[in-house]
Design a protein around this motif. Structure first.
Motif, PDB file in Angstrom:
ATOM      1  N   ALA A 130       9.621   0.218   0.925  1.00  0.00           N
ATOM      2  CA  ALA A 130       8.558   0.412   1.922  1.00  0.00           C
ATOM      3  C   ALA A 130       8.941  -0.126   3.291  1.00  0.00           C
ATOM      4  CB  ALA A 130       7.266  -0.245   1.445  1.00  0.00           C
ATOM      5  N   GLU A 131       9.994  -0.913   3.351  1.00  0.00           N
ATOM      6  CA  GLU A 131      10.436  -1.345   4.684  1.00  0.00           C
ATOM      7  C   GLU A 131      10.862  -0.151   5.525  1.00  0.00           C
ATOM      8  OE1 GLU A 131      13.396  -4.389   4.360  1.00  0.00           O
ATOM      9  OE2 GLU A 131      12.126  -5.604   3.049  1.00  0.00           O
ATOM     10  N   LYS A 132      11.292   0.913   4.865  1.00  0.00           N
ATOM     11  CA  LYS A 132      11.749   2.099   5.619  1.00  0.00           C
ATOM     12  C   LYS A 132      10.985   3.364   5.274  1.00  0.00           C
ATOM     13  CE  LYS A 132      16.271   0.416   6.781  1.00  0.00           C
ATOM     14  NZ  LYS A 132      17.703   0.669   6.884  1.00  0.00           N
ATOM     15  N   GLN A 133       9.949   3.263   4.443  1.00  0.00           N
ATOM     16  CA  GLN A 133       9.208   4.467   4.068  1.00  0.00           C
ATOM     17  C   GLN A 133       7.701   4.209   4.168  1.00  0.00           C
ATOM     18  OE1 GLN A 133      12.448   5.591   0.594  1.00  0.00           O
ATOM     19  NE2 GLN A 133      10.333   6.266   0.335  1.00  0.00           N
ATOM     20  N   TYR A 134       6.977   5.202   4.661  1.00  0.00           N
ATOM     21  CA  TYR A 134       5.523   5.080   4.774  1.00  0.00           C
ATOM     22  C   TYR A 134       4.878   5.167   3.402  1.00  0.00           C
ATOM     23  CZ  TYR A 134       0.854   5.791   6.684  1.00  0.00           C
ATOM     24  OH  TYR A 134      -0.464   5.658   6.997  1.00  0.00           O
ATOM     25  N   VAL A 135       5.423   6.004   2.560  1.00  0.00           N
ATOM     26  CA  VAL A 135       4.995   6.074   1.168  1.00  0.00           C
ATOM     27  C   VAL A 135       6.244   5.954   0.297  1.00  0.00           C
ATOM     28  CG1 VAL A 135       5.098   8.610   1.067  1.00  0.00           C
ATOM     29  CG2 VAL A 135       3.609   7.384  -0.518  1.00  0.00           C
ATOM     30  N   PRO A 162       0.817  -1.226   0.000  1.00  0.00           N
ATOM     31  CA  PRO A 162       0.000   0.000   0.000  1.00  0.00           C
ATOM     32  C   PRO A 162       0.847   1.271   0.000  1.00  0.00           C
ATOM     33  CG  PRO A 162      -0.159  -1.174   2.099  1.00  0.00           C
ATOM     34  CD  PRO A 162       0.558  -2.077   1.162  1.00  0.00           C
TER      35      PRO A 162
END
Lengths: 276, 276, 276, 276
Positions: C250-255, C206
């Motif tokens: 995405a393991e380290k970013q919200y988007v 997502p």
């Protein structure tokens, strides 16, 4: 003649007071960048922003609006041809930087005259590049303001009438006193003159010998003077920082690009701030 | 035929003298970039700046002014349609690079003729891309200057009349001698011809096989020739560096983009400079 | 229905042959980006370049020329209003990507018709975004070429007439067969249909749910199809790579922003290439 | 008065549901950026995109189209002078952000009136900068929508009539209740008022005292409100995140530039998301 050392940094770059706002750190208006030399005012403007100036406005040729904001959304734009707006932006500034990429032609002369006419005694003005050439060529009357010139040796020859080979401290000092200005004579070993003192920058690397370095320094001087209360110290700290960063980068680079110095500036200043 | 090795780098990339200034490192004027191919001259210009040229001016279509400065504020801009200004900028240059993205149409031809008419015998000119095609198509008289051609194999066929399959050293050498030029024939294994010698570049990776690589090399050649006194060595070192950086990046990338080579160039040159 | 796995990457991304040149990796022409949606074609074009396409040309509204080159000097530019030039650039392409940011208005329709009229049977065309909507709205006759559609579910509804709730494999397959195309139906779990098979992408996060992701995928598909001989595998590998990179970021970013996927693409492909 | 803490982040920033698409994360329309202040709306727009808004459209002066896409291809562009299009884009938005760099002149007023006329009760609107000044100067009727004001203290004085020295909680609360709005009064220690509660942000650093910080916050507020169901919590979390990131960066930087906060936002939000 005093040789600068790192102590000028901790003397000058103060820890910011907690209760402050962008007005505390000064309003800098930069004027320059014609259609050919837009990059110069972009670098000067970025240097002022990354040095920590509170509010930065760039007055430049309309064709530079987009490249300015593509690189530096933090700066505001104004059109170099709108002299009414220029007057207003000069009047509301704490520091004016004029000259990077301005061009020594008729349009540059008109802009310079407009800016000078709007300056007031309490303001600081950094005069660089084409602006110095224009003053020399047209024997312009200098404005009643705190003047800081940042010529390279050839520009200093034009402004002072002293040939490069004769630019000794003994010869330069009376010329500086007559200008009643701070003068940064840029060279392999840059010297900074005030009416009462002379300083030499021991730093500097040939990796810096590339177009745009002077524009960047002019913007840094503007940003430092806008923030730090002692203007002479601010100039000295800007000159020293510029070369110190270049030397640091040159350990791993054959040439150091001006924008790379700008990028590192916030970290460099933090590492050398004086804790109150 | 001599195979290049890393020794060409330390032979060529000298430690910069402490007491130098941007004029020491040469003035490079690049001409190219029509409305369709602006990216080509942007990459060539950036390559010249990051190689360490002292002063870089980019003469290109007016529609490329903003993208030039958005990417590269260190370069100055001039309008490709202003032929008077172009003449002046060619005359004041140490090295002229002409061709990247210029276009092989009438406007390109006129620009090429103007530039050629202003060149002087002591100057170096790097002739790339569309400029080579134009010379071949219109049987242009070459200027009296130090000529460096950087054709790929098809452009070399156009210029020399030698079909790609027949481009052997034995066939190429007389053609090069007739041109009285340095010729960089770009391919999987690039060869560099002077009137008296032939060199082969042992490096190069298929990760480099992407648009803009040649434009970048042309700019690097311009930047190296502007700085280093032996022009042949400068060309050889530029070709070798271009491929060596690409090979280094290709260890971790499936494709290497031209601008990535440019970004790494200052560090690469520092790592290979000869200490005096 | 086959679930994709990492094996599609090593099956598809071949080690590049040493003796190759940019022509080996295909010529991709992208068409899109009106005055409002220029960013879409910029992202698609960058995705094609970073995927390793040999030569990339972007046909877009003239107002996007500068932002294209400011971000991506490696791409060539052509004006969306110049339909003669568009025809020529379509004819010389190996792969055409049409639709990102094109707009579903009259100008978009005319561009789409022009491009379709120039396509030839051996060419691949990736049809995305507004181009799909235009085909559905105007009941356009599809060109005789290798068709790859990349609709999201609503666009697939428009094109196939199958409501989103009814887009089952059983319903989709006959519609795809009728189109005689490859169809990438983008959703939470993207499905890829060929006339004879169905694949599901098990990846996707997502964090990818942000504007520009589809444009980026379209460009990647174009870049993969230009390089890799099995077009179906190329589509599958592009879809899988797009999501795999997004999951990694995405393991380290919200988007995850589309341009960040593009930046990582060359390293990702290198890590998954098949050694010959 | 409640002092915010890190718990507002985990309370607000929810783990994204697997089966979601860009529409799930909201459509944000930003309006601002005249010819002089284009950078402001660029920063606000980037903040909304990097916060994770699903779809972002920037309505700004046409002269800012290129710099917008050069920095942020993920945003769509619309012309500030096209009021019909503006109405449509306001109506289709979940959140409207109006004011950054809009200018307090006649053109700004007309844009503001147009946007207000198109708002509907269920929409959220973030009113910043020049928009606040225009409302105060022209005694505009506020639209029937969820209003969020983000004034600095001087703008709050203009809007509320309460002099800066008198802006106590006791004085501010009735003024906020009368506006029936959420009000973020920006200062050294920012306070957030709703009609029923007051919050204080304990974070903030003088390194943030630079132009563009407020524009960036306005965009972040827009991006958070678009995604998170409790609008008050979204505002609080945006304010807290903005300062928390600045404090983190200020550990190593003398000044923190707005675009640097934006760059870090996706990582920061990931580090603080609540796992469902």
């Amino acid at each position: 003649m005093e040789t600068l050392s790192q102590s000028i940094l901790t003397k000058t770059i103060r820890q910011r007071p907690a209760d402050s706002y962008k007005g505390t750190y000064g309003r800098v208006t930069l004027i320059g960048g014609n259609r050919n030399f837009g990059g110069a005012i972009l670098m000067a403007s970025a240097a002022a922003v990354y040095a920590g100036a509170g509010l930065v406005t760039t007055i430049t040729d309309a064709s530079n609006q987009t490249s300015l904001h593509a690189r530096l959304p933090e700066a505001m734009f104004a059109d170099l041809n709108n002299h009414e707006q220029m007057k207003s932006l000069v009047q509301s500034a704490d520091v004016v930087v004029i000259g990077p990429g301005l061009g020594a032609d008729e349009a540059g002369l008109m802009a310079l005259n407009t800016a000078f006419s709007a300056l007031q005694p309490q303001q600081h003005v950094v005069i660089d590049g084409s602006a110095i050439t224009l003053i020399a060529q047209h024997h312009l009357t200098l404005p009643d303001a705190h003047l800081i010139f940042t010529p390279h040796q050839m520009e200093w020859q034009r402004l002072s009438g002293i040939a490069i080979a004769d630019q000794t401290v003994a010869n330069n000092q009376p010329a500086v006193a007559k200008l009643n200005a701070t003068v940064v004579v840029k060279s392999h070993r840059t010297q900074i003159y005030t009416p009462s003192a002379v300083y030499e920058n021991p730093l500097g690397t040939p990796a810096q010998a590339t177009g745009g370095m002077g524009d960047t320094l002019a913007g840094m001087v503007g940003g430092f003077v806008a923030q730090f209360s002692n203007a002479t110290d601010a100039v000295l700290a800007a000159v020293y920082s510029h070369s110190a960063i270049a030397e640091m980068l040159a350990e791993k680079q054959y040439v150091v690009l001006p924008h790379q110095i700008i990028d590192v500036l916030p970290q460099f200043m933090k590492a050398h701030e004086a804790l109150v």
